[in-house]
Write an enzyme that holds these catalytic residues in place. Structure first.
Site, mmCIF file in Angstrom:
data_model
loop_
_atom_site.group_PDB
_atom_site.id
_atom_site.type_symbol
_atom_site.label_atom_id
_atom_site.label_comp_id
_atom_site.label_asym_id
_atom_site.label_seq_id
_atom_site.Cartn_x
_atom_site.Cartn_y
_atom_site.Cartn_z
ATOM 1 N N TYR A 20 10.157 2.057 6.865
ATOM 2 C CA TYR A 20 9.427 2.997 6.001
ATOM 3 C C TYR A 20 8.355 3.651 6.850
ATOM 4 O O TYR A 20 7.706 2.981 7.663
ATOM 5 C CB TYR A 20 8.782 2.236 4.818
ATOM 6 C CG TYR A 20 7.969 3.144 3.910
ATOM 7 C CD1 TYR A 20 8.590 3.903 2.928
ATOM 8 C CD2 TYR A 20 6.585 3.268 4.073
ATOM 9 C CE1 TYR A 20 7.850 4.759 2.115
ATOM 10 C CE2 TYR A 20 5.839 4.118 3.266
ATOM 11 C CZ TYR A 20 6.482 4.862 2.290
ATOM 12 O OH TYR A 20 5.758 5.707 1.483
ATOM 13 N N ASP A 34 1.820 11.759 -6.392
ATOM 14 C CA ASP A 34 1.579 12.229 -5.031
ATOM 15 C C ASP A 34 1.724 13.727 -4.764
ATOM 16 O O ASP A 34 0.858 14.357 -4.191
ATOM 17 C CB ASP A 34 2.535 11.512 -4.074
ATOM 18 C CG ASP A 34 2.463 10.004 -4.243
ATOM 19 O OD1 ASP A 34 1.740 9.525 -5.128
ATOM 20 O OD2 ASP A 34 3.157 9.316 -3.485
ATOM 21 N N ARG A 83 12.336 15.511 -2.424
ATOM 22 C CA ARG A 83 11.185 14.945 -1.706
ATOM 23 C C ARG A 83 10.205 16.044 -1.270
ATOM 24 O O ARG A 83 10.532 17.215 -1.307
ATOM 25 C CB ARG A 83 11.689 14.161 -0.473
ATOM 26 C CG ARG A 83 12.603 12.989 -0.789
ATOM 27 C CD ARG A 83 11.878 11.829 -1.431
ATOM 28 N NE ARG A 83 10.760 11.344 -0.629
ATOM 29 C CZ ARG A 83 9.875 10.447 -1.045
ATOM 30 N NH1 ARG A 83 9.965 9.922 -2.248
ATOM 31 N NH2 ARG A 83 8.895 10.060 -0.268
ATOM 32 N N GLU A 98 14.816 7.267 -10.605
ATOM 33 C CA GLU A 98 13.373 7.389 -10.371
ATOM 34 C C GLU A 98 12.774 8.496 -11.244
ATOM 35 O O GLU A 98 11.685 8.340 -11.790
ATOM 36 C CB GLU A 98 13.143 7.680 -8.884
ATOM 37 C CG GLU A 98 11.705 7.578 -8.428
ATOM 38 C CD GLU A 98 11.562 7.808 -6.914
ATOM 39 O OE1 GLU A 98 12.582 8.093 -6.255
ATOM 40 O OE2 GLU A 98 10.435 7.712 -6.410
HETATM 41 C C1 9WN Z 1 4.070 6.811 -1.220
HETATM 42 C C2 9WN Z 1 6.728 3.597 -4.920
HETATM 43 C C3 9WN Z 1 5.850 4.830 -4.776
HETATM 44 C C4 9WN Z 1 5.079 5.137 -6.066
HETATM 45 C C5 9WN Z 1 4.410 6.506 -6.006
HETATM 46 C C6 9WN Z 1 5.463 7.540 -5.640
HETATM 47 C C7 9WN Z 1 6.135 7.187 -4.325
HETATM 48 C C8 9WN Z 1 5.406 6.787 -1.956
HETATM 49 C C9 9WN Z 1 6.383 7.669 -1.214
HETATM 50 O O1 9WN Z 1 6.730 5.909 -4.427
HETATM 51 O O2 9WN Z 1 5.150 7.227 -3.299
HETATM 52 O O3 9WN Z 1 3.203 5.879 -1.806
HETATM 53 O O4 9WN Z 1 6.876 7.236 -0.158
HETATM 54 O O5 9WN Z 1 6.669 8.785 -1.649
HETATM 55 O O6 9WN Z 1 4.929 8.815 -5.581
HETATM 56 O O7 9WN Z 1 3.800 6.802 -7.245
HETATM 57 O O8 9WN Z 1 4.104 4.162 -6.284
HETATM 58 O O9 9WN Z 1 7.555 3.699 -6.053
#
Ligand code: 9WN
Length: 447
Positions: free
Chosen positions: A90, A179, A214, A414
Site C-alpha cells: 500500500y 478524502d 480513484r 465500496e
Molecule cells: C486513504 C479505508 C479508507 C477509508 C477512507 C477512504 C479510503 C484511503 C485511500 O479508504 O482512503 O486513507 O487509500 O484512498 O477514503 O475513508 O477509511 O477504507
C-alpha cells in the site's frame, strides 16, 4: 422519491458475515482485499458495530488492535500497519510515514501520522448496547479497558487540534474520511507541490481498482505532499499550523466528535469515571458548529477554511452531518433535513437514491469517482442515525432503504452510483457489510 425498504434477504446477511470473516486477519479486519491491506481508523469503528451483532470477541479485539497504534499524545492514526503485509503493498506505507521517528509513536507498531473522524466512543457504546444480558459484565469490562484511550483521543483533539471556538481542524483531506470530496477543492486546489519534493512512488491503488474510481494523479501528488509537510515537522501540531496550506474545520469531523463526546459521558457513567469534561466539550463543539459553520442562505453547514478565513461553498454530504451531533438546535436540524431533501433534487428528474456524497447538480459531480458523488454505506448510516435522532424517520427509512436496495442489487461494494445503475471501488468491502448487518438488526428490533 421513496424507495422500497423491504426486509433484507437472509442470504445477504450470511454473505455480510462471511465477508467480515474473510477480511479478518487474526487481530483486525482489513477494509477490503487488495486495495486496503491494513487496519484503518474509522473503518474499525463501523466494522466493530456490525461485528458486535454476532461476534463480540472479534469486535472487541478489533478495537483494541487499533488502539495499540495510539500515540502518546492521544492521536489515533488513520492506518495501523500489519507487519505481515509487504511494506510496498500500500502506498504511502510505513516507510513513507516513518512513525518510528516520532517520540509520540508507540514502540513496535508502525502507523501513519494522520488521524480520521473519531467514531470510536460511539462505536464502543453501540457495541455495549447490543450486548446480550449474559455478556453485560464482559462488555462493561471492555468499556473500562477502553475508556482511558478514548479519553486521551478526545483530549488530543481538544487540546492539540482545535481552534479557540473548540472546533477541531483537519490538516489533510485523508483526515476527513471523505478524502477526494469536491468539498475540499477550494483549499486543496491551492496546494502547490514544489518541484522535487515528492519521492518516486508507484500508485498501488491503481493496481487494485479502476483508475476512473480513484483520485487523479494530480490530486494524489497533493495528498502525498501534504503528508510530507506534516511528517517533516516531526508531526508537530503547532508547527504544521504555521506551515501547511490546508487547514479546515469540517462539520462531519466535529459532529462525529460531538456524538462520541456524548457517548464518552455515558461510558464514564457505566465504568464509574468522571465524564464532565466531555459533556462540556460536546456542548462547546455543537454550539460552535451552529455559530461558525451554519450558512443561513442554503440552510446547511459548510466547512471553514482556516487558511483564508472563510466558509467554503461546495455542496457535499459534509453539510448535513451535524444531524448526528446530540443537542443540535431543533430548528436548525429541521431546516437541515429540508435542505437535504432539496439537495437530492436529482430525484425530480430521474431515479436517484438518498444521499449522494456530492450535489448531483453541482458541476463537479462524478457518479463514480470516490467521494465526488457516489453513495457510501457509512455516510448513509450516519445520516440515518442523525435523522432518527431528530425524529425524521421518513428520511431515515429512505437512507436505510437505499443501502438495502443497492447492496441487494450490487453486493457489498465500496460505493454506488446514486442513480442505481452501477457500483464501484472495492468489492467485499467491510464497512458496507458491517453497517448492512447493523441496519438489518435494528430494523428487526423495531419489529
Ligand atoms: C486513504 C479505508 C479508507 C477509508 C477512507 C477512504 C479510503 C484511503 C485511500 O479508504 O482512503 O486513507 O487509500 O484512498 O477514503 O475513508 O477509511 O477504507
Amino acid at each position: 422519491m421513496g424507495h422500497a425498504t423491504g426486509a433484507p434477504r437472509a442470504d445477504r446477511l450470511t454473505q455480510a458475515r462471511a465477508i467480515l470473516d474473510e477480511n479478518w486477519t487474526g487481530s483486525s479486519t482489513i477494509p477490503a482485499p487488495g486495495l486496503y491491506p491494513h487496519q484503518w481508523n474509522w473503518d474499525t469503528g463501523f466494522i466493530a458495530i456490525g461485528r458486535a451483532r454476532w461476534d463480540r470477541p472479534r469486535a472487541e479485539a478489533e478495537m483494541l488492535s487499533l488502539f495499540r497504534g495510539q500515540w502518546a499524545n492521544g492521536m489515533l492514526p488513520h492506518i495501523v500497519f500489519n507487519p505481515a503485509v509487504p511494506t510496498d503493498a500500500y502506498f504511502p506505507g510505513p516507510d513513507f510515514w516513518q512513525s518510528d521517528g516520532s517520540a509520540n509513536a508507540p514502540n513496535g507498531v508502525m502507523t501513519s501520522g494522520l488521524t480520521q473522524p473519531p467514531v470510536h466512543a460511539f462505536a464502543a457504546l453501540e457495541m455495549h448496547r447490543c450486548a446480550a444480558n449474559a455478556d453485560a459484565d464482559r462488555s462493561r469490562g471492555f468499556l473500562r479497558q477502553l475508556f482511558p484511550a478514548l479519553a486521551a483521543l478526545h483530549r488530543y483533539l481538544r487540546d492539540e487540534r482545535s481552534g479557540p471556538e473548540g472546533l477541531a481542524f483537519i490538516l489533510h483531506p485523508w483526515e476527513s474520511g471523505l478524502d477526494n470530496s469536491p468539498a475540499w477543492d477550494e483549499a486543496f486546489g491551492r496546494v502547490h507541490v514544489p518541484e522535487g519534493t515528492l519521492p518516486a512512488f508507484e500508485r498501488r491503488d491503481l493496481m487494485n481498482a479502476d483508475p476512473r474510481d480513484r483520485p487523479s494523479d494530480e490530486d494524489y501528488d497533493r495528498f502525498v505532499y501534504l503528508s510530507i509537510v506534516y511528517r517533516d515537522t516531526g508531526y508537530d501540531d503547532v508547527r504544521v499550523r504555521e506551515l501547511t496550506p490546508f487547514l479546515v474545520e469540517s462539520p462531519m469531523f466535529n459532529a462525529i466528535r460531538a456524538w462520541s463526546a456524548a457517548a464518552l459521558v455515558e461510558i464514564a457513567g457505566i465504568v464509574g469515571e468522571d465524564g464532565r469534561e466531555f459533556a462540556e466539550d460536546g456542548e462547546r463543539i455543537v454550539r460552535a458548529i451552529e455559530a461558525k459553520l451554519w450558512e443561513q442562505r442554503h440552510a446547511r453547514f459548510f466547512p471553514f477554511d482556516l487558511r483564508d478565513g472563510h466558509r467554503m461553498n461546495h455542496h457535499s454530504i459534509d453539510s448535513f452531518m451535524p444531524l448526528v451531533a446530540p443537542g443540535l438546535d431543533a430548528e436548525l436540524a429541521r431546516r437541515t433535513v429540508d435542505s437535504l431533501r432539496t439537495y437530492h433534487d436529482c430525484a425530480i428528474r430521474e431515479r436517484c437514491f438518498l444521499l449522494p456524497t456530492y450535489d448531483p447538480l453541482g458541476g463537479d459531480f462524478d457518479m463514480r469517482r470516490y467521494w465526488r458523488g457516489p453513495i457510501w454505506a457509512n455516510t448513509n448510516w450516519l445520516l440515518e442515525r442523525g435523522c432518527r435522532l431528530v425524529g425524521e424517520h421518513r428520511t431515515a427509512d429512505e437512507l436505510r432503504g437505499a443501502v438495502f436496495e443497492l447492496v441487494g442489487t450490487f453486493g457489498f461494494r465500496e460505493y454506488f452510483d446514486p442513480h442505481g445503475t452501477a457500483a464501484y471501488g472495492a468489492d467485499r468491502f467491510s464497512w458496507t457489510a458491517a453497517l448492512f448487518l447493523d441496519l438489518a438488526a435494528r430494523l428487526d428490533e423495531a419489529g
